[in-house]
Motif scaffolding. Sequence first.
Motif, PDB file in Angstrom:
ATOM      1  N   UNK A 103       0.832  -1.198   0.000  1.00 54.44           N
ATOM      2  CA  UNK A 103       0.000   0.000   0.000  1.00 54.44           C
ATOM      3  C   UNK A 103       0.866   1.247   0.000  1.00 54.44           C
ATOM      4  N   UNK A 104       0.332   2.283  -0.615  1.00 52.70           N
ATOM      5  CA  UNK A 104       0.928   3.610  -0.496  1.00 52.70           C
ATOM      6  C   UNK A 104       0.395   4.187   0.805  1.00 52.70           C
ATOM      7  N   UNK A 105       1.306   4.734   1.616  1.00 50.32           N
ATOM      8  CA  UNK A 105       0.890   5.220   2.930  1.00 50.32           C
ATOM      9  C   UNK A 105      -0.190   6.286   2.826  1.00 50.32           C
ATOM     10  N   UNK A 106      -1.191   6.167   3.683  1.00 55.90           N
ATOM     11  CA  UNK A 106      -2.207   7.214   3.831  1.00 55.90           C
ATOM     12  C   UNK A 106      -1.693   8.248   4.845  1.00 55.90           C
ATOM     13  N   UNK A 107      -1.048   7.755   5.880  1.00 55.88           N
ATOM     14  CA  UNK A 107      -0.288   8.578   6.833  1.00 55.88           C
ATOM     15  C   UNK A 107       0.848   7.691   7.337  1.00 55.88           C
ATOM     16  N   UNK A 108       2.039   8.257   7.453  1.00 56.47           N
ATOM     17  CA  UNK A 108       3.125   7.500   8.085  1.00 56.47           C
ATOM     18  C   UNK A 108       3.808   8.387   9.108  1.00 56.47           C
ATOM     19  N   UNK A 109       4.384   7.743  10.113  1.00 54.95           N
ATOM     20  CA  UNK A 109       5.089   8.475  11.170  1.00 54.95           C
ATOM     21  C   UNK A 109       6.386   7.756  11.511  1.00 54.95           C
ATOM     22  N   UNK A 110       7.456   8.502  11.580  1.00 55.42           N
ATOM     23  CA  UNK A 110       8.690   8.000  12.178  1.00 55.42           C
ATOM     24  C   UNK A 110       8.948   8.824  13.426  1.00 55.42           C
ATOM     25  N   UNK A 111       9.248   8.138  14.514  1.00 54.75           N
ATOM     26  CA  UNK A 111       9.526   8.837  15.764  1.00 54.75           C
ATOM     27  C   UNK A 111      10.780   8.292  16.412  1.00 54.75           C
ATOM     28  N   UNK A 112      11.564   9.192  16.973  1.00 53.89           N
ATOM     29  CA  UNK A 112      12.737   8.794  17.762  1.00 53.89           C
ATOM     30  C   UNK A 112      12.676   9.551  19.083  1.00 53.89           C
ATOM     31  N   UNK A 113      12.657   8.801  20.176  1.00 53.60           N
ATOM     32  CA  UNK A 113      12.653   9.431  21.492  1.00 53.60           C
ATOM     33  C   UNK A 113      13.844   8.916  22.274  1.00 53.60           C
ATOM     34  N   UNK A 114      14.573   9.824  22.894  1.00 58.92           N
ATOM     35  CA  UNK A 114      15.636   9.438  23.828  1.00 58.92           C
ATOM     36  C   UNK A 114      15.148   9.859  25.203  1.00 58.92           C
ATOM     37  N   UNK A 115      15.064   8.892  26.109  1.00 56.38           N
ATOM     38  CA  UNK A 115      14.421   9.139  27.399  1.00 56.38           C
ATOM     39  C   UNK A 115      15.439   8.991  28.526  1.00 56.38           C
ATOM     40  N   UNK A 116      15.470  10.015  29.362  1.00 53.36           N
ATOM     41  CA  UNK A 116      16.409  10.031  30.483  1.00 53.36           C
ATOM     42  C   UNK A 116      15.943   9.068  31.583  1.00 53.36           C
ATOM     43  N   UNK A 117      16.834   8.737  32.506  1.00 54.76           N
ATOM     44  CA  UNK A 117      16.431   7.837  33.595  1.00 54.76           C
ATOM     45  C   UNK A 117      15.228   8.364  34.390  1.00 54.76           C
ATOM     46  N   UNK A 118      15.035   9.694  34.449  1.00 57.30           N
ATOM     47  CA  UNK A 118      13.886  10.231  35.193  1.00 57.30           C
ATOM     48  C   UNK A 118      12.599  10.233  34.359  1.00 57.30           C
ATOM     49  N   UNK A 119      12.670   9.667  33.147  1.00 55.02           N
ATOM     50  CA  UNK A 119      11.458   9.541  32.331  1.00 55.02           C
ATOM     51  C   UNK A 119      11.177  10.715  31.413  1.00 55.02           C
ATOM     52  N   UNK A 120      12.000  11.780  31.468  1.00 53.23           N
ATOM     53  CA  UNK A 120      11.768  12.930  30.587  1.00 53.23           C
ATOM     54  C   UNK A 120      12.513  12.736  29.268  1.00 53.23           C
ATOM     55  N   UNK A 121      12.012  13.449  28.263  1.00 48.88           N
ATOM     56  CA  UNK A 121      12.654  13.376  26.943  1.00 48.88           C
ATOM     57  C   UNK A 121      13.983  14.130  26.945  1.00 48.88           C
ATOM     58  N   UNK A 122      15.059  13.434  26.583  1.00 51.67           N
ATOM     59  CA  UNK A 122      16.301  14.141  26.263  1.00 51.67           C
ATOM     60  C   UNK A 122      16.220  14.646  24.829  1.00 51.67           C
ATOM     61  N   UNK A 123      15.446  13.908  24.023  1.00 54.61           N
ATOM     62  CA  UNK A 123      15.291  14.289  22.613  1.00 54.61           C
ATOM     63  C   UNK A 123      14.020  13.626  22.098  1.00 54.61           C
ATOM     64  N   UNK A 124      13.287  14.341  21.291  1.00 54.49           N
ATOM     65  CA  UNK A 124      12.188  13.694  20.577  1.00 54.49           C
ATOM     66  C   UNK A 124      12.110  14.295  19.178  1.00 54.49           C
ATOM     67  N   UNK A 135       2.793   6.276  19.412  1.00 56.00           N
ATOM     68  CA  UNK A 135       4.253   6.312  19.539  1.00 56.00           C
ATOM     69  C   UNK A 135       4.652   6.812  20.927  1.00 56.00           C
ATOM     70  N   UNK A 136       3.984   7.857  21.395  1.00 54.29           N
ATOM     71  CA  UNK A 136       4.338   8.421  22.705  1.00 54.29           C
ATOM     72  C   UNK A 136       4.013   7.435  23.827  1.00 54.29           C
ATOM     73  N   UNK A 137       2.938   6.679  23.660  1.00 51.35           N
ATOM     74  CA  UNK A 137       2.643   5.650  24.666  1.00 51.35           C
ATOM     75  C   UNK A 137       3.724   4.565  24.676  1.00 51.35           C
ATOM     76  N   UNK A 138       4.198   4.220  23.489  1.00 55.21           N
ATOM     77  CA  UNK A 138       5.290   3.243  23.426  1.00 55.21           C
ATOM     78  C   UNK A 138       6.558   3.808  24.050  1.00 55.21           C
ATOM     79  N   UNK A 139       6.775   5.104  23.816  1.00 52.02           N
ATOM     80  CA  UNK A 139       7.957   5.744  24.402  1.00 52.02           C
ATOM     81  C   UNK A 139       7.863   5.719  25.937  1.00 52.02           C
ATOM     82  N   UNK A 140       6.646   5.902  26.443  1.00 50.51           N
ATOM     83  CA  UNK A 140       6.453   5.895  27.900  1.00 50.51           C
ATOM     84  C   UNK A 140       6.738   4.504  28.476  1.00 50.51           C
ATOM     85  N   UNK A 141       6.313   3.493  27.730  1.00 49.64           N
ATOM     86  CA  UNK A 141       6.535   2.106  28.186  1.00 49.64           C
ATOM     87  C   UNK A 141       7.973   1.675  27.979  1.00 49.64           C
ATOM     88  N   UNK A 142       8.600   2.189  26.921  1.00 49.04           N
ATOM     89  CA  UNK A 142       9.954   1.755  26.565  1.00 49.04           C
ATOM     90  C   UNK A 142       9.864   0.523  25.729  1.00 49.04           C
TER      91      UNK A 142
END
Lengths: 289, 160
Positions: free
Chosen positions: A195-216, A282-289
């Motif tokens: 299929x040709x994408x209808x919507x696609x997303x790439x996400x990269x999150x780097x998460x610090x030990x305290x759970x905050x984003x070092x980078x998103x 994606x953000x929920x996955x980032x929260x779970x790791x």
Amino acid sequence: MDVPVQEVIRPATIAEALAALAEREDARPIAGGTDLMVQLRDGRRRAGRLVDLGRLGLAGIRRTRDAIEVGAATTMDAIAASAEIKRSFPALASAARQVGAWPIQCRATLGGNLANGSPAADTAPPLLIAEASVTIASAAGTRRLRVADLFLGPGRTALTPGELVTSVRLPLDEPAPGERVVERFTKVGPRREQVISVVSLAGRAVIRPDGTFALVRLAFGSVAPVPVRALTAERALAGRRPDAAARRDAARAVQDDIAPIDDVRAPARYRRIAAAVLLDRFLQEAARG
Amino acid sequence: MADRITITLTLNGERRSFETAPGRRLLDLVRDDAGLVGAKEGCGAGECGACTVLLDGAPVASCLVLAASADGHEVVTVEGLGRAGALHPFQETLVTHGGVQCGFCTPGIAVTGAAVLARGGDAADHARLLAGNLCRCTGYAKVVEALDDAAAKEAADAPA
């Protein structure tokens, strides 16, 4: 039915290929041909001369000190199977595995996916979040361009006639000790393969030990005239935890990053909702790791 | 009229040369120039898989391959997989599992499946690897079962 071209050149070196491209205004490079052959057949693109890139040795994945260099003629199948890409750029490996289906992946190339200039190019969002750049060669020399500056509009790129993408450079960005990285590519379409994408997303999150984003970093395909970084959503998330409040703010912010249209594949309104849903997942996955 | 070009490739194990048009697609070279009509033109846009052939062992949509790009390379069509009385193991299991109905998609499916077996790997990937080959008759369960079975038989026959 034959595609309407007058001649095919099969150069053995990049210099010969660039000369063959420079010689005729209506010359076009062809790699896997998975987009171009259909466009030539349908008259959406024209070429008097095709310059086949198959003998130039432009395929291959190489790790340098601070980057991974992917040759422009590397196939989607090779990218998806590469241990280096899977380890350092898993969103790109995943996207390559979702372009068309296997017979397309065995033929379609990374350079072709970019040069084709589609807003739905599946490798573009992963390359945007990697802050990748392309090396472009022509008879006049070489230049480097950020992937973010390559796409100009549907089917249009910053490549000028006679120019050829020869490689893609993905800078390596190792997380600090204790940080964890979550990187994903997801696409929405009527079926999972082919299929040709209808919507696609790439996400990269780097998460610090305290759970905050070092980078998103977030990038979308098929929701604007070109693949886009979602910088407003990234700013809404900067330094925060991916909790419910942050996710709500991001879902709102991302609407300013995208400009979808109604077309045969989906209405704009659906794309806006789907973009927010993909981002939230994606953000929920980032929260779970 | 464009000048004709010469394309030399290995087709089903045999070295062959063709004088043909520069814009020839590999599908037309195989069907019209070589007379091997196993590969079919369904959509002509790389979406249906009926034209799948092996190019250097990898399955490709031959309607999207410029024939000139295959010059010097190795092409295998369904005619090169097996023949009556000596079918390829996946062709055998397509028959025993009833994975064939009208047959239009079958050459492409047989070729893709043969590539899956040659590559080896996880049976969990079989459905995904076959996803580029559309069938409008049987559905896919029997086709995937046939490939699972062929892979299992190959694993059982392999020397330990």
